[in-house]
Design an enzyme around this catalytic site. Structure first.
Site, PDB file in Angstrom:
ATOM      1  CB  SER A  18      -1.065   0.185   1.177  1.00  0.00           C
ATOM      2  OG  SER A  18      -1.886   1.156   0.995  1.00  0.00           O
ATOM      3  CG  ASP A  19       2.972   5.195  -1.592  1.00  0.00           C
ATOM      4  OD1 ASP A  19       3.694   4.807  -0.649  1.00  0.00           O
ATOM      5  OD2 ASP A  19       2.599   6.016  -2.279  1.00  0.00           O
ATOM      6  CD  GLN A  20      -2.962   8.031   2.995  1.00  0.00           C
ATOM      7  OE1 GLN A  20      -2.218   8.495   3.982  1.00  0.00           O
ATOM      8  NE2 GLN A  20      -3.881   7.484   3.109  1.00  0.00           N
ATOM      9  N   GLY A  36      -3.146   3.646  -2.907  1.00  0.00           N
ATOM     10  CA  GLY A  36      -2.848   2.677  -3.719  1.00  0.00           C
ATOM     11  C   GLY A  36      -2.814   1.297  -2.925  1.00  0.00           C
TER      12      GLY A  36
END
Length: 198
Positions: free
Chosen positions: A72-74, A109
């Protein structure tokens, strides 16, 4: 359907993501992905978070070849600017002053990678935060109490940061913390991992 849960790995050392995933009551391990998180020139935020979520999952796959891996990425976006983690008080003050009375769009994401086949499912979950008008004294008081310097946008919505907001707009408030749980549950169920049982 699996009779026993296949190995599950969270490709993150974020305590916030780990706490969210732990809510599902599933057995999982965490792994630290070694990924260059710099944004490419003119890379749209949605493309950036999708690329990094998958890159994080793939980075830990060699050490976990039989697992399902969550990456995950933000990023936080104010107009066309991407707000990163402030990493210090002055940058956090500047971020919150810019956000005062305005809305910030968070793009998170999410990737679920089957390390055995190399197949990845990816998606982006948007979530919008509308900030109250914030004076310098209120901003500094908040930062003194919570010190959210490792958080994109300079706040922790699961803590006192909620007092900074006028309203929230999105499908899953967990996305704001860094892991869109509703969408993740759908992805896990699609590969035979059922938090509530089959």
């Amino acid at each position: 359907m699996h009779t026993t849960q296949p190995p599950l790995v969270l490709a993150s050392t974020s305590p916030y993501r780990r706490a969210l995933l732990a809510r599902l009551g599933l057995t999982f391990r965490t792994a630290s992905p070694d990924v260059d998180e710099r944004r490419r020139p003119d890379e749209p935020p949605q493309v950036l978070v999708l690329r990094l979520a998958e890159a994080k999952a793939r980075a830990v796959a060699p050490a976990h070849p039989d697992a399902f891996i969550i990456g995950s990425d933000q990023v936080a976006c104010l107009d066309d600017a991407v707000l990163g983690k402030p990493l210090g008080r002055d940058a956090a003050i500047a971020q919150l002053e810019r956000a005062s009375g305005r809305s910030v769009l968070f793009q998170t994401g999410l990737c679920l990678l089957d390390a055995r086949s190399g197949q990845a499912q990816t998606l982006v979950e948007p979530f919008r935060v509308h900030f109250r008008p914030l004076g310098r004294q209120r901003i500094e008081g908040y930062l003194d109490r919570e010190q959210p310097y490792d958080c994109a946008g300079s706040f922790k919505s699961e803590g006192l940061g909620i007092a900074l907001f006028e309203r929230l707009e999105g499908e899953d408030p967990n996305a704001l913390i860094g892991l869109p749980m509703i969408r993740l549950i759908h992805l896990l169920e699609s590969v035979g991992i059922f938090p509530l049982g089959a």
